[in-house]
Enzyme design. Sequence first.
Site, PDB file in Angstrom:
ATOM      1  CB  SER A  68      -0.911  -0.012   1.238  1.00  0.00           C
ATOM      2  OG  SER A  68      -1.822   1.060   1.194  1.00  0.00           O
ATOM      3  CG  ASP A  69       3.047   4.803  -1.711  1.00  0.00           C
ATOM      4  OD1 ASP A  69       3.983   4.701  -0.890  1.00  0.00           O
ATOM      5  OD2 ASP A  69       2.822   5.834  -2.369  1.00  0.00           O
ATOM      6  CD  GLN A  70      -2.947   7.931   2.794  1.00  0.00           C
ATOM      7  OE1 GLN A  70      -2.307   8.247   3.777  1.00  0.00           O
ATOM      8  NE2 GLN A  70      -4.199   7.535   2.851  1.00  0.00           N
ATOM      9  N   GLY A 105      -2.852   3.628  -3.069  1.00  0.00           N
ATOM     10  CA  GLY A 105      -2.661   2.476  -3.933  1.00  0.00           C
ATOM     11  C   GLY A 105      -2.655   1.213  -3.098  1.00  0.00           C
TER      12      GLY A 105
END
EC number: 3.6.1.-
Length: 198
Positions: A68-70, A105
């Site tokens: 996960s990426d933000q 993501g």
Amino acid sequence: MPQLVLASTSSYRRALLEKLQLPFITDAPETDETPHAGESTEALVQRLASAKAQALAGRYPQHLIIGSDQVCVIDGKITGKPLQYSTAVKQLQQASGQCVTFYTGLTLLNTANNSINCTCETFDVYFRTLSQAEIDGYLLREQPWNCAGSFKSEGLGITLFERLAGRDPNTLIGLPLIALTQMLIEQGVNPLTVKPVE
């Protein structure tokens, strides 16, 4: 059930994943998070979420790896973690009275069969018009130096907002659990039918 691996050392993401009551381990991926020239925000977070999951694939060959990426976008510009007070002040001043969009993501990589599922979830935060005293008071109380956008929505940060809009409030904290649950079910892991963690 394949072992779940959270490709993150974020305490926030770990706490969110614990809500699903599934056994999992965490590991730190090493990835280059530099945006590519001309890359859209959605493409950036999906690429980074995927890169984080794939960075651990060699160590976990029969697993489901969650990446996960933000990023936070204020006034059309990607904004990162403030890391210090002065940057946090600037971020909240920019956000005051504005809509701030979070792009998260999410990737689920099944290393047993090499299948990968990626998505991007957005979440809009509408800020109240904030006085300097409110900004200072908030930052001194909560010290959100490691939070994109300079606030913690799960804490006192909720007082900064006029309203929130999005499919899953967990997205705002960094891990879209509704989308993740759908991905897990597609891989045969249903949080409601798997024996919960004791």
